[in-house]
Design an enzyme around this catalytic site. Structure first.
Site, PDB file in Angstrom:
ATOM      1  N   ARG A  35      10.935 -17.993  -3.318  1.00 15.87           N
ATOM      2  CA  ARG A  35      10.519 -17.879  -4.736  1.00 15.87           C
ATOM      3  C   ARG A  35      11.648 -16.945  -5.344  1.00 15.87           C
ATOM      4  O   ARG A  35      12.278 -16.135  -4.924  1.00 15.87           O
ATOM      5  CB  ARG A  35       9.234 -17.194  -4.747  1.00 15.87           C
TER       6      ARG A  35
ATOM      7  N   LYS B 145       3.977 -13.092  -2.239  1.00 16.97           N
ATOM      8  CA  LYS B 145       2.918 -13.558  -3.235  1.00 16.97           C
ATOM      9  C   LYS B 145       1.618 -13.440  -2.511  1.00 16.97           C
ATOM     10  O   LYS B 145       0.529 -13.082  -3.069  1.00 16.97           O
ATOM     11  CB  LYS B 145       3.046 -15.229  -3.600  1.00 16.97           C
TER      12      LYS B 145
ATOM     13  N   HIS C 127      13.149 -22.106  -9.713  1.00 15.69           N
ATOM     14  CA  HIS C 127      12.057 -22.182  -8.899  1.00 15.69           C
ATOM     15  C   HIS C 127      12.068 -23.650  -8.417  1.00 15.69           C
ATOM     16  O   HIS C 127      11.426 -24.093  -7.599  1.00 15.69           O
ATOM     17  CB  HIS C 127      10.945 -21.902  -9.825  1.00 15.69           C
TER      18      HIS C 127
ATOM     19  N   ARG D 297      12.816 -25.112  -4.796  1.00 14.49           N
ATOM     20  CA  ARG D 297      11.854 -25.343  -3.868  1.00 14.49           C
ATOM     21  C   ARG D 297      11.320 -26.822  -3.668  1.00 14.49           C
ATOM     22  O   ARG D 297      11.148 -27.483  -2.551  1.00 14.49           O
ATOM     23  CB  ARG D 297      10.559 -24.157  -3.920  1.00 14.49           C
TER      24      ARG D 297
ATOM     25  N   HIS E  17       3.559 -21.334   1.947  1.00 14.47           N
ATOM     26  CA  HIS E  17       2.054 -21.818   1.113  1.00 14.47           C
ATOM     27  C   HIS E  17       1.210 -21.261   2.288  1.00 14.47           C
ATOM     28  O   HIS E  17       0.924 -22.078   3.190  1.00 14.47           O
ATOM     29  CB  HIS E  17       2.285 -23.143   1.160  1.00 14.47           C
TER      30      HIS E  17
ATOM     31  N   TYR F 206      -1.015 -14.298  11.857  1.00 15.33           N
ATOM     32  CA  TYR F 206       0.187 -14.913  12.779  1.00 15.33           C
ATOM     33  C   TYR F 206       1.121 -15.607  12.359  1.00 15.33           C
ATOM     34  O   TYR F 206       1.715 -16.269  13.066  1.00 15.33           O
ATOM     35  CB  TYR F 206      -0.817 -15.442  14.046  1.00 15.33           C
TER      36      TYR F 206
END
Length: 395
Positions: A243, A270, A332, A335, A358, A368
């Site tokens: 990002r 984020k 952006h 991505r 994500h 993890y």
């Protein structure tokens, strides 16, 4: 019973060495203190005990107002109540009402949620709260707010054409009401009653480059004659497809040269989770070039005008405009470009999604996730960098 007190007498009463009283009748009197302060008092009996009720300070409370307060106290007595206890209850309810005002609950909700947001997101949420919601709903007890009142606030925003903002404000209000219910300050959330009341915004996805657009784009990027660091930032962003906020705030301490990794700390992500970006040979080469320009600074991409800060959010966007990509792509959008091409070339969706950060919503598993699929991600990131080199070499 004739009144023994007048406004003139109260006004002209002079202080003495000791406090003294001027009676008005029916239990009301004015106390004059040695300091010159004057206080209204009401003497009454309740349950066989003599009590005093403070009715205010003269001259803020005039004679007529003091008599009206005495009349209310006598009415309470006639009804079997204690005026002193009634006053305490009124004060308690006022304090309770203030503590349950929408403003108080909303700010408390914000402070509870703030640690889970990136700084920019928190600032945006607070700005929306203070600009749109609190001026309309702030002083009202949250339990008293109705769906039409929330809608009236939202209509002001909707009528300006900012439909997405209106919907986000509605969502925010819903979360605040749910918090109020959980903390015992409201019994229901009126926001679901507004479903369908606002116009639906048209979703606009970020413009992004298709595979067929890359050869020309890379050629233009190679020929870009703006600031070297801006050019390298676009190159590095394309190679890592993080990002833009994550790239702009990159610090040299986050780069692990020996492992060829960029470890972005949780507080800058984020989803508030450590994110590992495997660095291809090409990405390392970009960093080595950047090291010549900003290696002595805190940030990999420092602000050209404020050396202690990092790159402005518009720097890369304006560079894309100069290259002729206004409305054709955004930083952006890199991505989406990477995700689309990697999926088309058979890389596993879950590996791509993990590299895009994500994040898994299950908090136990999320702990993890930073190293999940890391060997595959290393191969994928190197393949992506090699792919861009092949595309750039096309005639």
């Amino acid at each position: 019973m004739p009144k023994s007190l007048s406004d003139a007498k109260a006004r002209n009463a002079k202080p003495r060495a000791k406090p003294y009283k001027i009676a008005d009748g029916e239990g009301l009197f004015l106390v004059i203190m040695p300091s010159g302060s004057k206080y209204w008092r009401f003497r009454y009996f309740f349950a066989g005990k003599e009590k005093l009720l403070a009715l205010g300070v003269y001259p803020e409370i005039g004679l007529a107002d003091a008599r009206e307060r005495r009349a209310q106290a006598r009415k309470t007595l006639a009804g079997g109540g204690d005026p002193g206890e009634a006053k305490k209850e009124t004060k308690r309810q006022a304090i309770l009402k203030s503590a349950n005002a929408f403003d108080v609950v909303a700010r408390e909700w914000f402070e509870k949620r703030k640690p889970n947001w990136a700084q920019s997101s928190a600032e945006l949420m607070l700005d929306r709260l203070e600009r749109y919601i609190l001026p309309k709903l702030g002083p009202t007890p949250i339990a008293d707010i109705t769906a039409p009142e929330v809608l009236a606030m939202l209509r002001v925003v909707e009528e300006k054409g900012t439909l997405e903002t209106a919907h986000r404000l509605m969502q925010m209000c819903g979360q605040i009401f749910m918090y109020a219910i959980a903390t015992g300050r409201a019994e229901r959330n009126p926001v679901p009653d507004l479903r369908g009341a606002l116009a639906t915004p048209v979703v606009k996805h970020h413009s992004f480059l298709k595979a067929s657009d890359l050869p020309l784009f890379l050629k233009k990027l190679g020929a870009f004659d703006g600031a070297v660091q801006t050019k390298l930032a676009l190159r590095f962003l394309l190679l890592t497809f993080v990002r833009t906020n994550e790239l702009r705030g990159a610090q040299w301490t986050e780069i692990e040269w020996a492992k060829a990794e960029w470890r972005i700390p949780a507080e800058r992500m984020k989803m508030k989770e450590l994110h590992i970006v495997p660095l291809s040979r090409q990405a390392i080469a970009v960093l080595r070039e950047l090291e010549k320009h900003s290696g002595s600074r805190q940030y990999v991409f420092p602000n050209q005008h404020k050396p202690a800060a990092f790159m402005s959010e518009n720097t890369m966007l304006y560079a894309l405009y100069r290259m002729g990509y206004h409305s054709r792509t955004t930083a952006h959008g890199f991505r989406s470009t990477a995700s689309t091409i990697l999926n088309e070339h058979g890389f596993r969706a879950e590996v791509i999604e993990r590299q895009l950060a994500h994040t898994e919503r299950n908090t136990v598993r999320a702990a993890y996730n930073h190293a999940q699929y890391l060997p595959e991600r290393r191969k994928m990131m190197q393949w992506w960098a090699d792919y861009l080199d092949r595309v750039a070499a096309r005639k």
